[in-house]
Enzyme design. Structure first.
Site, PDB file in Angstrom:
ATOM      1  N   TYR A 160       0.897  -1.194  -0.224  1.00  0.00           N
ATOM      2  CA  TYR A 160       0.135  -0.021  -0.142  1.00  0.00           C
ATOM      3  C   TYR A 160       0.570   1.379  -0.082  1.00  0.00           C
ATOM      4  O   TYR A 160       1.737   1.448   1.006  1.00  0.00           O
ATOM      5  CB  TYR A 160      -0.873   0.007   1.145  1.00  0.00           C
ATOM      6  CG  TYR A 160      -1.610   1.264   1.538  1.00  0.00           C
ATOM      7  CD1 TYR A 160      -2.927   1.300   0.628  1.00  0.00           C
ATOM      8  CD2 TYR A 160      -1.397   2.299   2.296  1.00  0.00           C
ATOM      9  CE1 TYR A 160      -3.583   2.315   0.571  1.00  0.00           C
ATOM     10  CE2 TYR A 160      -2.310   3.331   2.407  1.00  0.00           C
ATOM     11  CZ  TYR A 160      -3.471   3.470   1.547  1.00  0.00           C
ATOM     12  OH  TYR A 160      -4.159   4.452   2.007  1.00  0.00           O
ATOM     13  N   ASP A 255       9.463   2.340  -0.605  1.00  0.00           N
ATOM     14  CA  ASP A 255       8.535   3.210  -0.016  1.00  0.00           C
ATOM     15  C   ASP A 255       8.722   2.630   1.749  1.00  0.00           C
ATOM     16  O   ASP A 255       8.303   1.723   2.061  1.00  0.00           O
ATOM     17  CB  ASP A 255       7.210   2.552  -0.392  1.00  0.00           C
ATOM     18  CG  ASP A 255       6.050   3.441   0.580  1.00  0.00           C
ATOM     19  OD1 ASP A 255       6.332   4.167   1.575  1.00  0.00           O
ATOM     20  OD2 ASP A 255       4.795   3.090   0.288  1.00  0.00           O
ATOM     21  N   LYS A 283       5.495   8.910   8.622  1.00  0.00           N
ATOM     22  CA  LYS A 283       5.537   8.813   9.893  1.00  0.00           C
ATOM     23  C   LYS A 283       6.488   9.311  10.797  1.00  0.00           C
ATOM     24  O   LYS A 283       6.372  10.444  11.192  1.00  0.00           O
ATOM     25  CB  LYS A 283       5.365   7.015   9.872  1.00  0.00           C
ATOM     26  CG  LYS A 283       4.582   6.527   8.893  1.00  0.00           C
ATOM     27  CD  LYS A 283       3.190   6.080   9.497  1.00  0.00           C
ATOM     28  CE  LYS A 283       2.413   5.080   8.370  1.00  0.00           C
ATOM     29  NZ  LYS A 283       1.037   4.950   8.684  1.00  0.00           N
TER      30      LYS A 283
HETATM   31  N1  HOZ Z   1      -4.170   2.533   6.371  1.00  0.00           N
HETATM   32  C1  HOZ Z   1      -3.282   3.201   7.229  1.00  0.00           C
HETATM   33  C2  HOZ Z   1      -2.262   2.391   7.844  1.00  0.00           C
HETATM   34  N2  HOZ Z   1      -1.545   1.431   6.984  1.00  0.00           N
HETATM   35  C3  HOZ Z   1      -4.304   3.688   8.447  1.00  0.00           C
HETATM   36  C4  HOZ Z   1      -4.549   4.988   8.315  1.00  0.00           C
HETATM   37  C5  HOZ Z   1      -5.395   5.373   9.551  1.00  0.00           C
HETATM   38  O1  HOZ Z   1      -6.480   5.089   9.947  1.00  0.00           O
HETATM   39  O2  HOZ Z   1      -4.967   6.541  10.282  1.00  0.00           O
END
Ligand code: HOZ
Length: 443
Positions: A160, A255, A283
């Site tokens: 992702y 990534d 992050k």
């Molecule tokens: N899909 C995001 C982590 N892989 C989560 C995003 C969120 O809900 O803050």
């Protein structure tokens, strides 16, 4: 068939009664926000029940609006490697906020964070700050296309890279959790330039590159896939990827939004000793504030506007508060002994969880890369999207609920990673392992 015993039923009722404020807020939220949340996985749809609404957080703990506390392994989905509200980050932010919240103009802070990042990631000569991981990957791909003058990109199933149109193809995270790895609303004309391959499959990679290399601008991947749990690269896979991309002039993009500063200070590229051409970060480098970054070799990054013809911009890019939190976080992380401690805590948790599952007689597979981890409920080795999907998600849901009732906050989906922080203590881990044993028993 799974049946709950009386004590579990009682515990579930008690849980419901002690989460009334969250429940009420969720109803209110649903009236004004799609699904009641601003990011899908948060809605708890994959695990049942209602999301907990958070009041505050400190160190390894978060506190909900009903006054319940939890040991947190979500950590805002990864950035809070120092734990919540670290005193030094908070102090730096308080001082920064007095000076204004956004200027839309350059500051010395951007140079300081860029230098910290470049020092940690020698594969990059230059880095551009953006506001999220999505922006980082989307922009890196635009630059790669501009540089190579080729259109196709290759990604791996279950990886992702945020929610840009061309990347929502066989995507992990919420897209996998909700069974929509190819999102509606993405025109076929966008998706047709995205080629997907199974992760860890060197033969499929070789076959594709031999045939299509002239079309391929870049290959993007999470070197450890954190968006279908925690999937490690097989020995030799990243090496094959590096040598083939080099040979055929394809830009290799790591990534490292999740793995950056988590798998090690220098990310997965330092840990696995592979130098990509471009890197995306996010992050941790925002210390909990919205930040992303992409960078790479000088000749590639000189394509970026205003130095070059590839356009990319953002009013909040390099935001002074986000830069401040990032700088303080990276400074703290580079202090002596930090990664040794993180490694010690993560391996203590790993041993405890594996042992708890064994004692409870539940078959699991556990994977960890530095401070990222995941337990799968399967008897298959997990090395790609297909094998990750063999995990029994109903068992995961029961495990998740058991843990939450016992004060342990995990990501509400099988297809997300767990995270460790410096603020977690041995006591936290002991409590987590005790809760895990009881929760495994309920699977
Ligand atoms: N899909 C995001 C982590 N892989 C989560 C995003 C969120 O809900 O803050």
């Amino acid at each position: 068939m799974f049946m709950i015993d009386l004590s579990t039923f009682k515990a579930m009722t008690t849980y419901k009664n002690s989460h009334k404020n969250s429940q009420k807020l969720f109803e209110k939220a649903k009236a004004v926000i799609p699904g009641g949340v601003n990011s899908p996985v948060r809605a708890f749809k994959a695990v049942g029940g209602n999301p907990i609404f958070i009041q505050k957080a400190k160190g390894s703990k978060i506190f909900d609006v009903d006054g319940n506390s939890y040991i947190d392994y979500v950590l805002s989905w990864g950035p809070l490697i120092l734990g919540h509200a670290h005193p030094r980050v908070v102090k730096a932010l308080k001082a920064a906020i007095e000076k204004g919240t956004s200027y839309g103009a350059p500051t010395p802070l951007e140079i300081e964070l860029a230098n910290l990042v470049l020092k940690a990631y020698p594969s990059m000569d230059k880095v551009r700050m953006v506001n999220s991981g999505t922006e980082a990957t989307m922009s890196a791909i635009r630059v790669a296309r501009g540089f190579s003058k080729r259109d196709a990109i290759v990604k791996f199933e279950g990886c992702y890279h945020g929610h840009a149109d061309g990347l929502l193809v066989r995507a992990g995270s919420g897209a996998t959790t909700f069974g929509v790895p190819d999102s509606l609303g993405v025109p076929k004309s966008y998706a047709k330039n995205t080629i997907t391959l199974p992760f860890n499959d060197s033969n499929a990679l070789k076959a594709l590159i031999n045939k299509e290399w002239k079309k391929i601008s870049c290959i993007i991947l999470e070197p450890v896939v954190g968006n279908i749990g925690c999937v490690l690269p097989k020995p030799g896979f990243l090496e094959t990827l590096r040598s083939l991309t080099k040979k055929y002039g394809i830009i290799l993009i790591f990534d490292e939004v999740m793995t950056g500063f988590r798998v090690s200070y220098g990310g997965a590229q330092e840990f696995y000793k592979i130098k990509p051409d471009m890197t995306c970060l996010g992050k941790v480098i925002g210390g909990g504030l919205p930040v992303g970054a992409y960078g790479g070799k000088k000749e590639i990054m000189s394509m970026v506007s205003p130095e070059g013809p590839v356009y990319q911009a953002g009013t909040l890019s390099g935001n002074p508060l986000a830069m401040t939190a990032g700088i303080e976080t990276l400074k703290l992380l580079s202090e002596k002994g930090v990664y040794k401690r993180l490694q010690y805590l993560s391996s203590m948790l790993e041993k405890g969880l594996i042992d708890a599952a064994k004692r409870a007689k539940v078959t699991t597979r556990f994977y960890r890369a530095g401070t990222m981890f995941c337990t799968y409920f399967t008897d298959r080795d997990v090395f790609d999207y297909k094998t990750a999907k063999t995990s029994d998600t109903a068992k995961f849901s029961r495990f998740f609920s058991g843990m939450l009732r016992r004060g342990i906050n995990l990501a509400p989906s099988q297809f997300e990673a767990g995270f460790m922080s410096l603020a977690h203590t041995e006591k936290d881990i002991e409590k987590t392992v005790r809760a895990a044993y009881s929760s495994f028993k309920e699977c």
